[in-house]
Design a protein around this motif. Structure first.
Motif, short mmCIF file in Angstrom:
data_model
loop_
_atom_site.label_atom_id
_atom_site.label_comp_id
_atom_site.label_asym_id
_atom_site.label_seq_id
_atom_site.Cartn_x
_atom_site.Cartn_y
_atom_site.Cartn_z
N GLY A 1 -87.62 127.14 80.10
CA GLY A 1 -86.40 127.47 80.55
C GLY A 1 -85.82 127.46 81.91
N SER A 2 -86.49 127.87 83.02
CA SER A 2 -86.13 127.60 84.31
C SER A 2 -85.94 126.24 84.56
N PHE B 1 -82.48 121.22 85.31
CA PHE B 1 -81.98 120.16 84.81
C PHE B 1 -80.54 119.97 84.60
N SER B 2 -80.20 121.12 83.98
CA SER B 2 -78.71 121.42 83.66
C SER B 2 -77.94 121.11 84.81
N ALA B 3 -78.23 121.94 85.87
CA ALA B 3 -77.54 121.99 87.01
C ALA B 3 -77.39 120.39 87.56
N ILE B 4 -78.68 119.83 87.67
CA ILE B 4 -78.75 118.42 88.26
C ILE B 4 -77.82 117.52 87.51
N VAL C 1 -88.99 113.45 82.22
CA VAL C 1 -87.43 114.00 81.89
C VAL C 1 -86.91 113.16 83.06
N LEU C 2 -87.38 113.02 84.30
CA LEU C 2 -86.49 112.45 85.35
C LEU C 2 -86.28 110.95 85.15
N VAL C 3 -86.86 110.30 84.07
CA VAL C 3 -86.60 109.09 83.83
C VAL C 3 -85.24 108.94 83.26
N GLY C 4 -84.76 109.97 82.52
CA GLY C 4 -83.41 110.01 82.27
C GLY C 4 -82.33 109.60 83.38
N LEU C 5 -82.65 110.38 84.28
CA LEU C 5 -81.71 110.44 85.34
C LEU C 5 -82.00 109.21 86.16
N ALA C 6 -83.19 108.64 86.49
CA ALA C 6 -83.39 107.25 86.85
C ALA C 6 -82.61 106.24 86.36
N MET D 1 -75.71 128.96 85.08
CA MET D 1 -76.19 127.91 85.77
C MET D 1 -75.37 126.63 84.90
N ALA D 2 -75.74 126.61 83.76
CA ALA D 2 -75.42 125.51 82.80
C ALA D 2 -73.79 125.66 82.53
N SER D 3 -73.42 126.68 82.55
CA SER D 3 -71.68 126.87 82.19
C SER D 3 -70.77 126.74 83.27
N SER D 4 -71.30 126.10 84.54
CA SER D 4 -70.47 126.08 85.81
C SER D 4 -70.38 124.65 86.15
N ARG D 5 -69.06 124.63 86.55
CA ARG D 5 -68.75 123.45 87.39
C ARG D 5 -68.36 123.56 88.94
N ASP D 6 -68.95 124.66 89.25
CA ASP D 6 -68.71 125.10 90.72
C ASP D 6 -69.85 125.30 91.30
N LEU D 7 -70.13 124.70 92.39
CA LEU D 7 -71.56 124.88 93.17
C LEU D 7 -71.99 126.45 93.37
N LEU D 8 -70.64 127.01 93.78
CA LEU D 8 -71.20 128.57 94.04
C LEU D 8 -71.52 129.35 92.84
#
Lengths: 507, 474
Positions: B240-241, B246-249, B304-309, B114-121
């Motif tokens: 972890g999960s 969060f990495s994908a978001i 953690v969501l504060v960072g995204l906000a 998940m962390a290593s991808s720039r492709d949604l699939l």
């Protein structure tokens, strides 16, 4: 030098953690030894301290987290150095006063030393981030000191203390960050922000309010004070001594060190509010103190009252009133630990009560101890010649010109203060020992059941022990010394106060 | 070169298979655990030659950059810490070691993908690999109803989450003709007429990811699952999960939907406030240690969501630091809970009573974790909150910072209830002997929690390069 000063107690606390818990005497002595090092270091610094200089002395500065502009930056000036001295002295005495603690001695001594590191750190940190860390470090050991060794309602008092002050300080953290960004300097350096940042007044007002919340809880300023009586009453003697002697000053120190030099426009705009709050503290604290039956609670409210003088001194913003405020901080830092020591240990251990109506005729029962208590009470009510009077006198004289009507009300507070101290003394020191002994013994029998306090024993109580005398003596000497020769302190305060006021642009 | 870039994943896959084989064939019971630990160490080592590289491989499906590297290291570290903390627990509860450790390795493999991808699939693939392993892991206590319920609930909610994600993904694919985040970015910044569809697709994906990080109102599954799952699994899921989600978001929203930041920033702000406030309020009234930590995990996800906000590079950097700091506190705390449950399987808060006297060093470590959760120095949790608040104040969102600090003060109420039980009660605890794995994990986690705050400079420099990767807003 300063690093050594603040981290010696921490090292001591780690050493104690490694010692065996059974040998209580060893633990006590090691703790005392480690707390004496800061006293010695302060004495050496006092000798080397340049009273003519207005800037920071003994400065230490190392980059810490350069990516954010955080430094390890320490230094002292005339505002912080005397507080440092009081902290070192009162901690040592508080540890000595806590020698009678039998339960979990190891943890207690380790926490006292950890607390000392936090308190000393607050007064020497010149970087906001570092300041905040020390500020918060104080919370954790104090929670345990109240919560483990405190009175019957210790858990409630401890968590109330913890959450109140935590809430205050996290809001203060937001204020610090707002200051950091508004200054645009990219540094947490207190001095640099105070000197170079010219914030617009609106930003100053908001930041002042955010910081005020944090400081006000610590002072405590009415109506943020309700944690204090609970904490003081429940805390063990050593904890009360440090709470009243040092922790409360962290709040007013924050105004002197941060709010006033950095946010001068807001300080001027809020001056009248500060003054009114100060007078409310004085009068309200004194009135509530007068109504107390519990000796410790009385001293606790009297602390609220005295801290009002500091606020009044700040509000007036004259050289004399500001110095007076600092003087009250130092003086109260010496007197209130003595009062708590007597209320919580000296008298309590003999009478097994803190209730004023249950004590009487202590003058005949334990003449020496009673005389010293009378001394502390006179110092606290502001008898001329003792340090309490000097502080209040300078504050009120300095504040008279700008805030005449407030000073007039504050003087009424002094009358009230004298009144409740005299009432207290009449109640517990005077009276006929033999006549009331029977009634007293009866009260003890069904109230506390302490053995050996029958009619015969009530007449004569064991007098002051050597250890108690050693705890009291340095406080008494300082109280008299600063009362007779206030210039000893003023000499240190004045250059820094002048610098502070000139930075604020005068009035 | 391409093979070197996926070497950590290859090692994790091979290691996972080896653990399965060892579980089936090996006679020694310790072998699967040792193999799993060795796999994580190997994966960490294989990350080393990749530092400083920014490259795509396998037709853009996989990317190696400092952002991916940060998370891969975080996940491998999580796995490495969970293995020793689980050891005694797995033995005592009769969990089949071969399956258990193999699934943990595969779950970490899914997170890494998940962390290593720039492709949604590819993100979806990683998510499913992680999720399916987690569903089974949550139900590993086969004779415990709570565990079975956790597994089923997690599976059902997870299936719905996947459906939402896929639906959003297909909408986005419809307007961009690609599943690659760069292509999506180009499409959403150019296609004015299609913006509505893009935003709708984004909402669905946000809901899908929201479930994974247990953000209110998508949190309903979390307390039951974290409570019912075996304690080491709960630690893996929380530390972890959630970090993987969060990495994908971060990757999808800052890069792919970066031009739509105006549409998602405020939503994340609302989610952050709701999540932290609800999590803290609910945690205050719990009596089970694990359930309290489950609600605490919800509250922490809110921080953690504060960072995204905030939606600025500082905010993202603060999130990364916080997730790293959070890993150590969670793993340390769950190691203690798992150990306590050896003697008293109910895992109540009262199990902590008297620990201050019976095991002072462990109790001191727990105090460090708790003050770190609250955000009191000198702990990594404090510095993490400091960075988040700093980011919020810097972006003129002082109100959000104040909500966050008030929440931390409230959270002191329940985190301190553990401290209170350890020190302020006279009851002495009935505890099992301290397994070496537990003391190792607790010691390491406590040391890391303090050291991350006292010497953060190297981590912060590393984060600086990681946050640039996802700072492509607008």
């Amino acid at each position: 030098m300063l690093s050594l000063l603040i981290f010696t107690p921490l090292i001591g606390s780690l050493v104690i953690a490694l010692l065996p818990r059974e040998n209580k005497d060893l633990l006590r002595r090691v703790a005392l030894l480690f707390s004496l090092v800061p006293v010695a270091l302060v004495a050496i610094m006092w000798a080397r301290y340049d009273t003519a200089a207005e800037g920071m002395q003994f400065v230490e500065r190392i980059p810490w987290i350069p990516a954010v502009g955080i430094q390890y930056f320490l230094g002292v000036d005339g505002i912080s150095f005397p507080m440092l001295a009081v902290t070192a002295l009162v901690t040592t005495l508080a540890i000595l006063a806590s020698f009678n603690i039998q339960e979990r001695v190891k943890e207690f001594m380790a926490l006292m030393l950890l607390l000392e590191t936090g308190m000393l750190g607050v007064f020497v940190a010149l970087d906001y981030f570092l300041f905040y860390i020390f500020w918060e470090v104080v919370l954790v050991p104090m929670y345990f000191i109240i919560g483990i060794w405190g009175g019957p309602r210790r858990e409630y008092a401890a968590i109330k203390f913890f959450i109140y002050t935590l809430l205050g300080s996290v809001v203060m953290l937001v204020g610090i960050l707002a200051l950091y960004f508004q200054s645009g300097l990219g540094t947490f350096d207190m001095l640099a922000i105070a000197e170079q940042a010219r914030l617009n007044p609106t930003a100053q007002y908001w930041i002042f309010l955010l910081l005020f919340f944090g400081f006000a809880v610590k002072v405590p300023i009415f109506p943020f004070h309700t944690w204090l009586p609970d904490a003081h009453v429940e805390a063990p003697t050593g904890g009360s001594m440090l709470l009243a002697g040092v922790l409360l000053k962290m709040g007013t120190y924050g105004f002197y060190r941060i709010s006033y030099p950095t946010l001068p426009d807001a300080a001027k705009a809020f001056a009248i509010v500060m003054g009114v709050l100060g007078v409310i503290n004085i009068i309200y604290g004194a009135l509530v103190a007068m109504a107390q039956k519990d000796f410790k609670k009385m001293v606790a409210y009297s602390s609220i009252s005295h801290m009002g003088f500091v606020l009044l001194g700040l509000a007036a913003m004259t050289p004399m009133s500001m110095a007076g405020g600092l003087f009250v901080m130092i003086s109260h830092g010496l007197i209130s630990p003595m009062m708590f020591f007597f209320a919580g240990t000296v008298i309590y251990e003999r009478t097994h009560t803190r209730m004023l109506p249950e004590m009487s005729a202590l003058f005949t029962k334990m003449p020496v101890a009673a005389t010293l208590l009378a001394f502390a009470a006179f110092a606290n009510l502001g008898l001329p010649g003792l340090s309490g009077f000097a502080g209040e006198f300078f504050t009120l004289t300095g504040a008279f010109e700008p805030l005449t009507s407030l000073v007039a009300v504050a003087v009424l507070g002094m009358v009230l203060t004298a009144a409740y101290h005299l009432m207290m003394m009449r109640q517990i020191l005077m009276g006929d020992a033999t006549a009331e002994a029977a009634g007293h013994a009866a009260a003890l029998a069904h109230g506390h059941g302490a053995a050996g306090h029958g009619a015969a024993a009530a007449v004569r109580l064991p007098d002051l022990t050597l250890r108690e005398a050693i705890v009291s003596a340095p406080l008494m000497v300082s109280i008299v010394l600063f009362g007779v020769a206030p210039s000893l302190l003023l000499r240190i305060f004045n250059p820094s106060i002048q610098a502070l006021l000139s930075r604020m642009g005068g009035l | 070169m391409q093979w070197l870039m996926i070497l950590p994943e290859i090692l994790l896959a091979a290691g996972g298979l080896a653990v399965v084989a060892a579980g089936v064939m090996g006679r020694r019971r310790e072998t699967p655990a040792a193999l799993a630990a060795a796999t994580f160490v190997a994966a960490l080592v294989a990350l080393w030659p990749l530092r400083g590289i920014t490259a795509e491989a396998w037709w853009g499906m996989l990317v190696v950059d400092s952002f991916a590297l940060f998370f891969k290291a975080l996940f491998a570290l999580t796995g490495l810490l969970v293995v020793p903390l689980a050891h005694a627990y797995v033995e005592r509860r009769g969990i089949h070691a071969g399956e258990f450790y193999a699934l943990i390795v595969f779950a970490v493999l899914g997170m890494s993908m998940m962390a290593s991808s720039r492709d949604l699939l590819m993100i979806y693939l990683g998510l499913e690999l992680l999720s399916i392993g987690s569903y089974v892991l949550a139900g590993m206590l086969k004779d415990d109803d709570r565990s079975l319920e956790a597994s089923l609930k997690y599976f059902l909610v997870g299936a719905m989450t996947s459906a939402l994600l896929l639906f959003g993904l297909s909408l986005v694919y419809g307007i961009s003709g690609s599943t690659h985040v760069e292509a999506i970015r180009r499409a959403v910044s150019a296609g004015d007429g299609w913006r509505g569809v893009a935003v709708a697709g984004m909402w669905f994906m946000l809901a899908g990811f929201g479930f994974k990080v247990a953000a209110v109102p998508f949190h309903m599954w979390a307390p039951d699952v974290y409570h019912g799952a075996p304690t080491p699994v709960a630690a893996l899921l929380i530390a972890g999960s959630e970090a993987a989600a969060f990495s994908a978001i971060l990757r999808v929203f800052t890069t792919g939907f970066g031009p739509l930041a105006n549409y998602w920033q405020a939503v994340f702000a609302v989610l952050a406030v709701a999540t932290m406030t609800y999590g803290n309020a609910a945690a205050l009234v719990q009596t089970s240690a694990k359930r309290m930590m489950a609600y605490s995990a919800i509250a922490q996800a809110g921080y953690v969501l504060v960072g995204l906000a905030v939606g600025t590079p500082e905010g993202f950097g603060a999130m990364l630091y916080y997730l790293l700091a959070y890993l150590f506190m969670v793993v340390g705390t769950f190691a203690v809970i798992a150990w306590l449950s050896l003697a008293r399987p109910e895992e109540m808060l009262d199990d902590f009573e008297g620990l201050g006297r019976s095991v002072p060093w462990v109790a001191a470590a727990v105090v460090i974790f708790m003050i770190s959760f609250i955000g009191i120095p000198p702990t990594a949790g404090f510095l993490g909150k400091f960075y988040l608040i700093r980011a919020a104040v810097s972006a003129d969102m002082v109100w959000l910072a104040v909500v966050m600090v008030v929440n931390s003060a409230i959270s002191a109420g329940y985190y301190y209830s553990i401290v209170r039980r350890m020190y302020l009660t006279d009851r002495s605890a009935t505890v099992a002997a301290l397994p070496p794995g537990t003391s190792l994990v607790v010691g390491l986690a406590a040391a890391a929690t303090v050291l991350l705050m006292l010497f953060p400079q190297p981590i912060i420099e590393w984060l600086g390069s990681a946050q640039q990767v996802v700072a492509l807003l607008r």
